[in-house]
Structure formats: structure tokens, C-alpha cells
Design an enzyme around this catalytic site. Structure first.
Site, mmCIF file in Angstrom:
data_model
loop_
_atom_site.group_PDB
_atom_site.id
_atom_site.type_symbol
_atom_site.label_atom_id
_atom_site.label_comp_id
_atom_site.label_asym_id
_atom_site.label_seq_id
_atom_site.Cartn_x
_atom_site.Cartn_y
_atom_site.Cartn_z
ATOM 1 N N HIS A 1 0.162 -8.791 5.558
ATOM 2 C CA HIS A 1 1.336 -8.203 4.909
ATOM 3 C C HIS A 1 1.876 -6.993 5.666
ATOM 4 O O HIS A 1 3.023 -6.612 5.469
ATOM 5 C CB HIS A 1 1.087 -7.928 3.414
ATOM 6 C CG HIS A 1 0.274 -6.724 3.061
ATOM 7 N ND1 HIS A 1 -1.086 -6.758 2.847
ATOM 8 C CD2 HIS A 1 0.634 -5.447 2.845
ATOM 9 C CE1 HIS A 1 -1.515 -5.549 2.510
ATOM 10 N NE2 HIS A 1 -0.483 -4.736 2.503
ATOM 11 N N ASP B 1 -5.939 -11.992 4.440
ATOM 12 C CA ASP B 1 -4.816 -11.076 4.676
ATOM 13 C C ASP B 1 -5.008 -10.313 5.994
ATOM 14 O O ASP B 1 -5.266 -9.116 5.994
ATOM 15 C CB ASP B 1 -4.697 -10.109 3.485
ATOM 16 C CG ASP B 1 -3.375 -9.361 3.493
ATOM 17 O OD1 ASP B 1 -2.648 -9.442 4.498
ATOM 18 O OD2 ASP B 1 -3.069 -8.680 2.495
ATOM 19 N N SER C 1 -3.775 -0.232 3.430
ATOM 20 C CA SER C 1 -3.745 -1.638 3.818
ATOM 21 C C SER C 1 -3.965 -1.736 5.320
ATOM 22 O O SER C 1 -3.292 -1.047 6.085
ATOM 23 C CB SER C 1 -2.376 -2.241 3.494
ATOM 24 O OG SER C 1 -2.268 -2.452 2.127
HETATM 25 N N1 ASP Z 1 -2.149 -3.660 -1.149
HETATM 26 C C1 ASP Z 1 -2.027 -2.294 -1.306
HETATM 27 C C2 ASP Z 1 -0.748 -1.748 -0.812
HETATM 28 O O1 ASP Z 1 0.215 -1.951 -1.444
HETATM 29 C C3 ASP Z 1 -3.171 -1.472 -0.905
HETATM 30 C C4 ASP Z 1 -3.525 -0.685 -2.097
HETATM 31 O O2 ASP Z 1 -2.608 -0.296 -2.814
HETATM 32 O O3 ASP Z 1 -4.693 -0.456 -2.306
HETATM 33 O O4 ASP Z 1 -0.648 -1.082 0.181
#
Ligand code: ASP
Length: 683
Positions: free
Chosen positions: A85, A221, A618
Site C-alpha cells: 500500500h 502487504d 506502515s
Molecule cells: N495501516 C496503517 C496506516 O494507515 C498503519 C497503522 O495505522 O498502524 O498507515
């Protein structure tokens, strides 16, 4: 870094050597933590390997930044591993309905096949210097809050300009806890970043928004890019070797990266503002925009690709907002903060040394109450950056034309000569994401809401008419506008630019309000935080501010609710079990085939640990006690989304993809042995 906060940390250490796992520690703080404690936790390296105080760098610097995310160097030739992502916009940039890399994934079989990105960049930290005294000395005593904030901004720009005289340097000033500490950060910015590997979306996004911020999770991911400098692969000073052994329950891990923003240093009254004017509005407005994007691209392959990155990021922010609100309510976090605030006040009452702190707390709360009056109005102004790209670009072009009239040193941050290349690339890049029906839907929604809030620029505006008459959404015209003066832009008679000129007035007023508040916070927060830290009697890490941090943790499951316990690992068998053949739970045939030749229950996919993380983490490398990479952080669990406001060890779990899944996928499914060899995983 020499600093007052260092003294506070040291003072606190002598009181309470036992640490909780809470804390996104700065590199300097790591050196100040109890080395015995770190060893007990499982650190096998000398602390100085993580961070060498003499050189101001160390293994932590193998954790690098990519826009909005973290990443890791994993080879001597500039190979960067991060989340799928986090590289998604680079993947989208190269996708067309005929060659859809989003759906199919991508493997560069040679360096020549790697795909460059217009706006991707990698930031490698080089040196951190405490500049608190310098910044404070530049602040005129008794200055009004707006003047104070502008003086701080000017000093920061001076420090950055001096720092960037060193060839290859990109610099910034990190502000910790509203001004408790200022740190000059020197980095190398690499802008030639090329896509090396992306899994098919079905793997990189398996479970989609249904599983986002949830456990159990079965998503691959991760993606890879290569950083180049002067046309050659970049040679990083530090990179992480890969551990084939992986981790098991109870193992020690360290997570390094660039957590974006947290609110733990705020008072309860300030926290309530974030809840009401950030997350409540995000939930409502972004929720509407997601639906609009879905409707406006239905049945259009071009449209779906164009809005894919925007949609993904809106979805993520929307789900996160829901998680924050749910967690704030469930954990009664603001009430708890109030109790903590009250305890500090009670402890400080009557002690002359803390009289200033008590005054500061009162004043911070008064400012927060004042802010509420403009809450939704101001938040809508900030959303100019999040919806219609045509509106956003018009606002940027108008601001740029205005700022260009000024000497470089007095321009708004983000519009100085040092920012031009980045700005130009971003405007060029937007073309790939502009899809007229979606633009119309988002613009129309913003206008309706802005009209309700009395934002003058929206008065009498109509999205369809504006988009029918503007040239801001055309790449060639936009790049001409990039060079134009305000007069030249006016002379175009472009209604979208005219709207942006009116809007610019409101945005400048908003900035003045925000700056004045920052000036007040810089005066007040440090005084209050010193009392909070002294009262805590233990080391306290500052709130996240997108600077390099490390968190120490263990692989661990948790109990989300009565009667339910989660184990810390998922496996390929679980992924296959979730396969419905329908989005977002489609396991690609290549995986199903390869899985037949192995014991799927033995291939780990994702794991939990109790690292202290937030958005921006992330892509953070997760390494074992020897500094070997075992995973890549990508998320938190639902019960932990609100940890931005308060730490709860019972549910504080982050989610990482297990590097053994990456290895299996590259080896057995994608046959990308050349990448595994480069990472030292294969001979
Ligand atoms: N997936 C998340 C993000 O939006 C990571 C998190 O929030 O822990 O960056």
C-alpha cells in the site's frame, strides 16, 4: 543531542528502571534507556550498533522514509522493501486497462525492466542535532503568539537552508511535543525510485477493507523498489540482512520507522477536539466521498485505475477514523486522560516550581475551547487537499504564484525554491488520477459543504460549470500555469482559478489562525509537559511527528473480548480457508497450485507483536535481537487503533507480514530467485 528532555529522561530513569513497552523512542533516547533492560528484553547487539552517538547514525538508519510510510534497505544495491500500500501510487502510475499492474502485480526480471516513479522518494537519515536552544533564542521575549510562531518558522527555514548547503542534503526541523525539543534532521533524499516487485492486488490487499485494521489477517502487504543515485543503484551504509528463521511467539523484536502523528501529549480538552473535528468529520465526509468515487467509476476500467490510489487512501483514513472513534469510546480514553491531567495538577498544586505548568495547562485548554468555534469550517478548508484534484491543484497554483513574488526565505514552507521540483512532479503526476465524473462528484460535495460553512469561495459555485470551463485539469495547461504570475493567472479568466484566488484568502486566514495557535502552544506545551514527565517518574517518549523512532516489543497474541483469544501467527492454510473466489477474498490460482506442493499450515503469513505504532509506521522493518529482518509492519488491530490517544498494553498489537511469506512467494510462486539472491536469502 544534548537536551533538557535528556536530563528529564535521565532523572526519571533513576527513579524507575522498569519500563513498560510503551514508547516510540527517538534514536538518542535509545542510548539513554537502560542497556540492561534492553538486553533482558532480547537485544543481542550492543546498543551502539543501533545508534552510534559519535557518528549520529547506526543500524536504525537502514529504516528509511517513503512518502507517508516507512521502508527498509535490504540489499547493498539500494533495494527497498516496504508495504504494497506504500508503493501503490507507483504501481497505479504504470497501470492501464491493457497492462494492469494493480491487478496482475509486477516482477522486474532485470534492472532495465524496473519502472521509475514521478513522485516516489526515499529519505535516508544522516544526522540528528538538537537545536532547541537556537530556536528558543530566536524567539523574541514577550512576542505575540503569531509573531512567535513566525519567528520559529523563520529560524527553522534558516537552519534548513544552512544545512542544505552540504551537497546532497535534504533537511528538516522536527518539533517534539509542541516545542519541548527541536531537532535538525539531515537526510539524503533519493528521488530516482523504480518499482522492482509488486504482488497481484489479490495478495497485496487480500481481505481489503473488510480485514483492514483487523486480526486474523492473511495479506502479503509488501512491494519492492530500488533507489538510484546518479543513474546507479544507491549503496546504503546500512541495510538489514534477512532472517530465514523468522520469529515465534514470545520472541523479541524491534520496529523502526517513521510514525506520523499521535495525540498522547495533549490535554483531555485538546483530545476532544481531535475526536470531534478530525475523526468525526473524517468518518462522515470521507465516507461520502468513497461512495461517490465508487459510483462515478462503476463500469469504467479507466476510471477505476485513475481513482484507485485516492480511493484506497480514503478508505484507509475512513476505517481508521471509525476505529479511533470506537476505541476512544470503548476505552473511555478522554476520561482517562482527564484523570491523568487532574492527577498532575493535584501533584503540582502549591509547588512554586510548577506554577508555570499549571498556568500553561489552563491556557492550553482555553485555546482548545476557542478552537472549537472554527472546528468544522477549518477542517473543511484542510480537505481541499483530500478530494477533487482539480480544486487542489488550482489552490496550489494560486498559492505558488503569490509566494513566488516574495524573496525565497520569506515564502510559505512548501513553496520555496527547494520545493519546486517536488511540487511540479506532483502536479504532473496528478494527471494519471484525474477522472472527470469523479472530479465532478467530489467537487460538488465539497462545494455544498463549504457553502454551509459560509466559505466565501463556494458561494454560487457549481461543479459541472467550473469543470466545463477550466483548464486546470489539463496537463499541458497546468504546467504553463506553474510558471505564471497572479496577473497572468487572472488574465486567463479561468473560473476554477478565480475560485482558488478567493479560497486562498480563506486559506491564508486559516494558516494565520493555526500559526498563532502553534505560537501559543510553543510557549505553553513545554512547561506543561515537563510537569507531566516529572510526575510520571519514568522515561516518556514524545508524540509521533514523522521522525525516526524505534519500539521494543515481543511477538504476542491477545484477547480482544471476553471469551476470545487470538494466537500471534496466521498461515497460508488460513488464507486458503478464507478464499471465497470473490473480492476481496480471492486467492490467485498460482498460489493455490504452489500451496499443493507444500504444507500450507507451515507457511507463516502475518504476525502480531506489541510494538507501539501508528500510521506512517506502515512498511517499518521488524527485526530480531540480532538486527535481522523478520517482518514488515503494516497495520494495527481494531482494538488498538485509538492507541494514538492512549496506550493499553492488553490490546496494543501491531500487525506485520512475516518475511517467510515473502520468501515463499518469491521462491515458489513468482520464481524471482534473482531478488532472493540479492537479499542474500539464496545462493
Ligand atoms: N495501516 C496503517 C496506516 O494507515 C498503519 C497503522 O495505522 O498502524 O498507515
Amino acid at each position: 543531542m544534548r537536551s533538557r528532555s535528556k536530563l528529564l529522561v535521565l532523572a526519571a530513569l533513576s527513579v524507575a528502571p522498569i519500563l513498560a513497552d510503551e514508547g516510540k523512542w527517538t534514536p538518542q533516547q535509545v542510548l539513554e534507556l537502560d542497556a540492561r533492560w534492553l538486553k533482558q528484553q532480547g537485544l543481542e547487539l550492543p546498543v551502539s550498533r543501533l545508534w552510534d552517538p559519535k557518528r549520529g547514525t547506526g543500524l536504525l538508519a537502514a529504516a528509511v522514509g517513503v512518502p507517508g510510510c516507512s521502508a527498509a534497505f535490504v540489499s547493498a544495491s539500494g533495494l527497498v522493501l516496504t508495504n504494497h500500500h506504500c508503493l501503490f501510487s507507483l504501481i497505479q502510475e504504470h497501470s492501464t486497462p491493457q497492462r494492469d499492474l494493480i491487478t496482475d502485480g509486477f516482477v522486474a526480471r532485470s534492472r532495465e525492466e524496473e519502472l521509475p516513479g514521478k513522485t516516489m522518494r526515499v529519505t535516508v537519515p544522516r544526522k540528528f542535532t538538537d537545536v532547541t536552544q537556537e530556536v528558543e533564542a530566536a524567539t523574541p521575549a514577550g512576542a505575540a503568539d503569531l509573531a512567535r510562531s513566525r519567528a520559529i518558522e523563520t529560524k527553522q527555514k534558516e537552519l534548513v537552508a544552512a544545512c542544505e548547503k552540504t551537497p546532497g542534503n535534504r533537511c528538516s526541523v522536527g518539533v517534539f511535543d509542541g516545542g519541548l525539543q527541536y531537532v535538525l534532521i539531515e537526510s539524503v533524499e533519493l528521488t530516482d525510485i523504480r518499482l522492482v516487485y509488486a504482488p497481484p492486488r489479490a495478495i497485496g490487499e487480500f481481505g481489503g477493507e473488510i480485514d483492514n485494521f483487523r486480526w486474523p489477517r492473511h495479506v502479503g502487504d509488501f512491494s519492492m523498489a530500488r533507489a538510484y543515485k546518479d543513474g546507479k543503484p544507491y549503496t546504503p551504509e546500512f541495510f538489514f540482512p534477512i532472517s530465514r528463521a523468522g520469529v515465534k511467539e514470545g520472541d523479541f523484536v524491534m520496529l523502526m520507522g517513521y510514525p506520523g502523528r499521535t495525540y498522547r501529549s495533549l490535554t483531555a480538552t485538546e483530545m476532544a477536539n481531535e475526536r470531534d473535528f478530525r475523526y468525526t468529520l473524517d468518518r462522515e465526509i470521507l465516507g461520502e466521498w468513497i461512495k461517490l468515487l465508487e459510483q462515478s467509476t462503476k463500469g469504467s476500467a479507466d476510471g477505476s485505475i485513475a481513482v484507485a490510489a485516492t480511493l484506497k487512501s480514503l478508505n484507509n483514513s475512513h476505517t481508521r477514523a471509525e476505529g479511533q472513534l470506537a476505541g476512544l469510546a470503548r476505552g473511555a480514553l478522554i476520561d482517562k486522560q482527564k484523570a491523568t491531567d487532574d492527577a498532575v495538577m493535584k501533584w503540582a498544586a502549591g509547588k512554586p516550581a510548577w506554577a508555570k505548568a499549571l498556568e500553561a495547562k489552563k491556557e492550553l485548554d482555553r485555546l482548545a475551547d476557542e478552537r472549537r468555534k472554527m472546528g468544522p469550517h477549518d477542517y473543511l478548508l484542510t480537505l481541499v487537499n483530500a478530494g477533487s484534484l482539480t480544486l487542489r491543484d488550482a489552490a496550489i497554483l494560486v498559492r505558488l504564484a503569490g509566494e513566488r513574488q516574495k524573496p525565497d526565505a520569506t515564502r510559505d514552507p512548501g513553496y520555496q525554491i527547494r520545493d519546486m521540483r517536488r511540487l511540479q512532479a506532483a502536479l504532473e503526476r496528478d494527471q494519471k488520477s484525474i477522472f472527470r465524473p469523479s472530479e465532478e462528484a467530489l467537487l460538488s460535495s465539497w462545494i455544498t459543504r463549504a457553502q454551509k460553512e459560509g466559505i466565501a469561495a463556494a458561494r454560487g459555485a457549481d461543479a459541472r460549470t467550473l469543470l466545463g470551463a477550466t483548464k486546470v485539469d489539463q496537463a499541458v495547461e497546468r504546467s504553463k500555469m506553474f510558471e505564471e504570475t497572479p496577473e497572468q493567472l487572472h488574465a486567463r479568466g479561468d473560473p476554477m482559478l478565480e475560485l482558488a484566488f478567493t479560497l486562498d484568502g480563506a486559506l491564508r486566514e486559516w494558516k494565520a489562525r493555526a500559526d498563532a495557535r502553534d505560537g501559543a502552544v510553543a510557549r505553553l506545551r513545554p512547561a506543561w509537559r515537563k510537569a507531566v514527565i516529572a510526575h510520571a517518574g519514568k522515561p516518556v517518549a514524545p508524540d509521533a511527528n514523522s521522525t525516526l523512532r524505534v519500539s521494543f516489543a515481543h511477538v504476542k497474541g491477545y484477547t480482544p473480548r471476553d471469551g476470545v483469544t487470538f494466537t500471534p501467527h496466521t498461515t497460508l492454510a488460513g488464507m486458503i480457508e478464507k478464499n471465497t473466489g470473490e473480492e476481496p477474498f480471492i486467492v490467485p490460482p498460482s498460489i493455490l497450485e504452489a500451496a499443493k506442493k507444500t504444507k500450507a499450515e507451515k507457511i507463516p503469513v502475518d504476525f502480531l507483536s506489541d510494538a507501539d505504532t501508528t500510521g506512517g509506521n506502515s512498511g517499518s522493518p521488524v527485526v530480531n535481537g540480532r538486527g535481522e529482518l523478520v517482518g514488515l509492519n503494516f497495520d494495527r488491530v481494531w482494538e488498538n487503533v485509538a492507541n494514538d490517544f492512549g496506550w493499553n498494553p492488553d490490546v496494543a498489537r501491531n500487525i506485520s507480514v512475516d518475511v517467510r511469506f515473502l520468501i515463499w512467494l518469491l521462491e515458489d510462486v513468482q520464481h524471482a530467485d534473482h531478488i532472493l539472491r540479492e537479499m542474500g536469502v539464496k545462493q
